[in-house]
Design an enzyme around this catalytic site. Structure first.
Site, PDB file in Angstrom:
ATOM      1  CB  CYS A  70      -1.046  -0.141   1.106  1.00 14.54           C
ATOM      2  SG  CYS A  70      -0.519  -0.734   2.591  1.00 14.54           S
ATOM      3  CG  HIS A 115      -4.191   0.879   4.613  1.00 18.12           C
ATOM      4  ND1 HIS A 115      -3.696   0.264   3.752  1.00 18.12           N
ATOM      5  CD2 HIS A 115      -5.437   1.129   3.617  1.00 18.12           C
ATOM      6  CE1 HIS A 115      -3.815   0.006   2.330  1.00 18.12           C
ATOM      7  NE2 HIS A 115      -5.105   1.161   2.646  1.00 18.12           N
ATOM      8  CG  ASP A 117      -7.424   2.300  -0.085  1.00 18.80           C
ATOM      9  OD1 ASP A 117      -6.216   1.597  -0.911  1.00 18.80           O
ATOM     10  OD2 ASP A 117      -7.175   1.635   0.655  1.00 18.80           O
TER      11      ASP A 117
END
Ligand SMILES: [Zn+2]
Length: 466
Positions: free
Chosen positions: A80, A107, A123
């Protein structure tokens, strides 16, 4: 932005858990610990390197974790951090106001400024926009601090990502909120080197302050109830990001009528794992393991009845179905002892039960009278996932195995009698000593008598005949 997001996820960037072996091509590699970055790796922005050791030939591959988004435009791979880093660069290059968002519970994603002047969640690894409660409601994260960074600002955006600010607040510390706000303000001012705050700052500050206020938390929408999608199932399970709340999402599948039926606007639907129920992975298919005595999932957080009508199945025709695996020899001898999926008590409700012989039995209650139909001649498949369904048309109860009608029973006209209690997988909600030992890949209720072509699709990664 939606187009950029789709392209980036589908065509541009690649997720890496473990690199395949460069020496022998084996996909079976394991964590070999950290390595020192080489000079060349450092020069390209890697501050650490992972060793991925081949289980077959022992060769060790290097996976440098690059922080420089320009390098990432070439490597186009990572987790990520790399994804969000590179995606934020691309968004900014295309003219969006964009910033990197760092969640202290591990994250990273992107925010961009919408045309309405509000900062929006985006995202890239998950390919999701405008789902800020995804992490808390879907992945089951217990958030603490979430900060947004750009070259010109630092903002504590945590309230945007939680529906339960008081709970998040209780986890924050040891710095006081006032001290923290002072530090963030200082970093923010330094980033801007004395320039005036950007025009979006004042409305954003009002928005975030309102989200800290009493009763501010909105409830998560259906899109925010999904578990994490990126990474292997094992990796996600290890991180706990397919946690109990994710169970609810895997119960529903798409389009998740159990969830949809529950959607009193924004209701957070949670499948609670009880009695040793756990998430597992079988042949690549994530599933609920309901093998321990008393293991079950109770679906919470939805109104069980609305005006005396069952929220999950409505008042008339309905369908209940599941994809499961079981060993018939491990089931108890009587069908009523093996409830698979039910919302059923004395003189009320519906239930799908597993049978040692005949696979499944469907029960529906009208005017306080149970009507049961079983798939008498149906056979358990020797192995693999099997689909079972009970369909009530209003006049007839049908039971299906593997998409084939295997039993039918006429039901006299009358009112359905609803059970006051939660839908339950793997255990009966009224008689808790009854439960079916099985694995469930998906289960769903629908407020309609579905045709087999409308049943839940076979679990991904497996098939009924695997
Ligand atoms: Zn190898």
């Amino acid at each position: 932005m939606a187009q950029l997001l789709r392209w980036f996820k589908a065509d541009c960037f690649r997720w890496v858990d473990r690199l395949p072996c460069a020496a022998c091509g084996s996909a079976s590699t394991e964590d070999g610990g950290p390595l020192e970055p080489s000079e060349a790796e450092r020069a390209r922005g890697a501050d650490r390197v992972e060793a991925h050791r081949c289980r077959d030939c022992g060769a060790v591959g290097r996976f440098p974790r690059y922080g420089d988004p320009l390098t990432l435009l070439e490597t186009r791979r990572g987790r990520c951090g790399e994804w969000a880093n590179c995606f934020t660069l691309l968004a900014a290059a295309l003219g969006f106001e964009a910033r990197l968002v760092l969640d202290w519970t591990d994250h990273v994603w992107t925010e961009f400024l919408g045309q309405d002047g509000r900062w929006r969640h985006c995202d890239p690894c998950e390919g999701r926009m405008d789902s800020p409660l995804l992490y808390e409601a879907g992945w089951g994260k217990e958030l603490t601090y979430v900060f947004a960074f750009s070259p010109a600002e630092v903002v504590d955006v945590t309230p945007r990502y939680t529906a339960v600010w008081p709970e998040v607040l209780a986890r924050r510390g040891p710095a006081s909120e006032a001290d923290l706000a002072g530090v963030v303000e200082d970093l923010d001012a330094r980033a801007r080197a004395g320039a005036a705050p950007p025009p979006w700052r004042a409305p954003e500050a009002r928005e975030l302050a309102a989200a800290r206020g009493p009763g501010a938390g909105r409830e998560a929408g259906a899109a925010e109830l999904a578990g994490r999608e990126t990474g292997s199932v094992d990796w996600r399970l290890a991180r706990g990001e397919m946690g109990p709340r994710a169970a609810a999402a895997s119960l529903g599948g798409e389009p998740g009528a159990l969830l949809a039926a529950a959607a009193r606007p924004g209701a957070a639907v949670v499948g609670r794992l009880c009695g040793g129920a756990r998430l597992c992975c079988v042949g690549g298919v994530p599933a609920l393991e309901l093998l321990a005595p008393g293991a079950c999932v109770e679906v919470e957080g939805l109104p069980q009845q609305v005006g005396g009508v069952c929220a999950a199945t409505g008042d008339g025709a309905f369908t209940v179905e599941a994809w499961l695996r079981a060993r018939p020899a491990e089931l108890r001898p009587e069908g009523f002892q093996n409830p698979l999926f039910s919302q059923h008590g004395p003189g009320s409700g519906w239930e799908l039960r597993l049978l040692r012989r005949g696979v499944v039995c469907f029960l529906v209650t009208v005017d306080g009278v149970h009507h049961e139909v079983d798939a008498g001649a149906a056979q358990w498949p020797p192995d693999g996932w099997v689909h079972v369904a009970g369909v009530f048309t209003g006049e007839r109860a049908d039971v299906f195995v593997g998409g084939q009608r295997a039993g039918a029973l006429d039901v006299p006209a009358g009112r359905r009698s609803h059970f006051e209690g939660p839908p339950c997988l793997g255990r009966n909600p009224a008689w808790r000593d009854r439960g079916a030992r099985c694995l469930v890949a998906a289960a769903r209720t629908s407020r309609a008598a579905l045709e087999p072509r409308g049943f839940l699709p076979a679990p991904r990664g497996g098939s009924a005949q695997e």
